[in-house]
Write a protein that holds these residues in place. Structure first.
Motif, PDB file in Angstrom:
ATOM      1  N   THR A 189       1.837   5.110 -13.538  1.00  0.00           N
ATOM      2  CA  THR A 189       1.981   6.371 -12.815  1.00  0.00           C
ATOM      3  C   THR A 189       2.557   6.187 -11.412  1.00  0.00           C
ATOM      4  OG1 THR A 189      -0.306   6.307 -12.029  1.00  0.00           O
ATOM      5  CG2 THR A 189       0.113   7.479 -14.094  1.00  0.00           C
ATOM      6  N   MET A 190       2.634   4.943 -10.942  1.00  0.00           N
ATOM      7  CA  MET A 190       3.158   4.666  -9.597  1.00  0.00           C
ATOM      8  C   MET A 190       4.674   4.804  -9.525  1.00  0.00           C
ATOM      9  SD  MET A 190       0.813   1.334  -8.728  1.00  0.00           S
ATOM     10  CE  MET A 190       1.378   1.019  -7.076  1.00  0.00           C
TER      11      MET A 190
ATOM     12  N   ASP B   8      -0.150   7.239  -1.167  1.00  0.00           N
ATOM     13  CA  ASP B   8      -1.195   7.934  -1.926  1.00  0.00           C
ATOM     14  C   ASP B   8      -2.399   7.050  -2.230  1.00  0.00           C
ATOM     15  OD1 ASP B   8      -0.176   6.207  -3.785  1.00  0.00           O
ATOM     16  OD2 ASP B   8       0.401   7.742  -5.227  1.00  0.00           O
ATOM     17  N   LYS B   9      -2.505   5.935  -1.516  1.00  0.00           N
ATOM     18  CA  LYS B   9      -3.625   4.986  -1.614  1.00  0.00           C
ATOM     19  C   LYS B   9      -3.526   4.037  -2.806  1.00  0.00           C
ATOM     20  CE  LYS B   9      -5.763   6.951   1.867  1.00  0.00           C
ATOM     21  NZ  LYS B   9      -5.152   6.732   3.126  1.00  0.00           N
ATOM     22  N   GLU B  10      -2.494   4.157  -3.626  1.00  0.00           N
ATOM     23  CA  GLU B  10      -2.291   3.179  -4.693  1.00  0.00           C
ATOM     24  C   GLU B  10      -1.856   1.866  -4.055  1.00  0.00           C
ATOM     25  OE1 GLU B  10      -2.922   3.158  -7.815  1.00  0.00           O
ATOM     26  OE2 GLU B  10      -3.296   5.265  -8.210  1.00  0.00           O
ATOM     27  N   ARG B  11      -2.115   0.766  -4.750  1.00  0.00           N
ATOM     28  CA  ARG B  11      -1.758  -0.554  -4.247  1.00  0.00           C
ATOM     29  C   ARG B  11      -1.072  -1.352  -5.347  1.00  0.00           C
ATOM     30  NH1 ARG B  11      -7.477  -2.269  -1.506  1.00  0.00           N
ATOM     31  NH2 ARG B  11      -7.347  -0.865   0.264  1.00  0.00           N
ATOM     32  N   LEU B  12      -0.163  -2.190  -4.905  1.00  0.00           N
ATOM     33  CA  LEU B  12       0.503  -3.120  -5.813  1.00  0.00           C
ATOM     34  C   LEU B  12       0.365  -4.495  -5.195  1.00  0.00           C
ATOM     35  CD1 LEU B  12       2.222  -3.119  -8.410  1.00  0.00           C
ATOM     36  CD2 LEU B  12       4.227  -3.097  -6.943  1.00  0.00           C
TER      37      LEU B  12
ATOM     38  N   LEU C  54      -5.725  -0.440 -14.775  1.00  0.00           N
ATOM     39  CA  LEU C  54      -4.705  -1.009 -13.889  1.00  0.00           C
ATOM     40  C   LEU C  54      -3.302  -0.758 -14.434  1.00  0.00           C
ATOM     41  CD1 LEU C  54      -6.427  -4.371 -12.905  1.00  0.00           C
ATOM     42  CD2 LEU C  54      -6.091  -2.352 -11.453  1.00  0.00           C
TER      43      LEU C  54
ATOM     44  N   ALA D  66      -2.495   2.886 -13.900  1.00  0.00           N
ATOM     45  CA  ALA D  66      -2.162   3.124 -12.490  1.00  0.00           C
ATOM     46  C   ALA D  66      -0.725   2.691 -12.203  1.00  0.00           C
ATOM     47  CB  ALA D  66      -3.136   2.385 -11.582  1.00  0.00           C
ATOM     48  N   MET D  67      -0.345   1.509 -12.698  1.00  0.00           N
ATOM     49  CA  MET D  67       1.031   1.045 -12.470  1.00  0.00           C
ATOM     50  C   MET D  67       2.036   1.969 -13.133  1.00  0.00           C
ATOM     51  SD  MET D  67       1.012  -3.120 -12.612  1.00  0.00           S
ATOM     52  CE  MET D  67      -0.090  -3.338 -14.004  1.00  0.00           C
TER      53      MET D  67
ATOM     54  N   ASP E 136       0.851  -1.190   0.000  1.00  0.00           N
ATOM     55  CA  ASP E 136       0.000   0.000   0.000  1.00  0.00           C
ATOM     56  C   ASP E 136       0.884   1.235   0.000  1.00  0.00           C
ATOM     57  OD1 ASP E 136      -2.205  -1.654   0.152  1.00  0.00           O
ATOM     58  OD2 ASP E 136      -2.519  -1.366   2.293  1.00  0.00           O
TER      59      ASP E 136
ATOM     60  N   LYS F 138      -2.365  -7.135 -10.068  1.00  0.00           N
ATOM     61  CA  LYS F 138      -1.579  -6.352 -11.029  1.00  0.00           C
ATOM     62  C   LYS F 138      -0.389  -7.153 -11.532  1.00  0.00           C
ATOM     63  CE  LYS F 138      -3.085  -1.833  -9.477  1.00  0.00           C
ATOM     64  NZ  LYS F 138      -2.839  -0.757  -8.525  1.00  0.00           N
TER      65      LYS F 138
END
Length: 120
Positions: free
Chosen positions: A63-64, A19-23, A57, A60-61, A16, A27
């Motif tokens: 930009t992580m 910024d609340k993103e998760r891996l 998804l 999101a990855m 986690d 994914k």
């Protein structure tokens, strides 16, 4: 880990971000399917998800991290395609390594849990 130490028990590494993103496993599985198929759409279908969900998804990855995880090209005369980048391959390798370390570290605990599980 021995094949029966975990029995049918599963652990999943999920990271986690602040910024609340998760891996996590979903994914990573999507990345593996993209690697195998060369396509975000086909990877999504392999996981019973819509192209839009798979694309979100991947986005999101991408930009992580400072480097992209997947490089994709829009469709056209040649058709679209997607490739897991060198960074994405390293991320996948490291994630799988973290999962293996967790499984190894917890092996005796899984054995204990399995010995003490109810049989119904």
């Amino acid at each position: 880990m021995s094949s029966n130490a975990k029995g049918d028990l599963q652990t999943y590494v999920r990271i986690d971000f602040p910024d609340k993103e998760r891996l996590g496993p979903g994914k990573m599985q999507l990345l593996e399917h993209i690697r195998e198929t060369g396509s975000i759409s086909a990877a999504g279908r392999a996981m019973d998800m819509s192209y839009r969900r798979a694309w979100l998804l991947v986005s999101a990855m991408n930009t992580m991290f400072a480097a992209p995880v997947v490089d994709s090209q829009r469709g056209g005369a040649q058709g679209g395609g997607a490739v897991v980048t060198e960074f994405g391959e390293e991320l996948l390798r490291r994630y799988r390594n973290m999962q293996a370390k967790v499984d190894t570290a917890l092996e005796s605990d899984f054995e204990w849990i399995n010995r003490n599980r109810s049989s119904h």
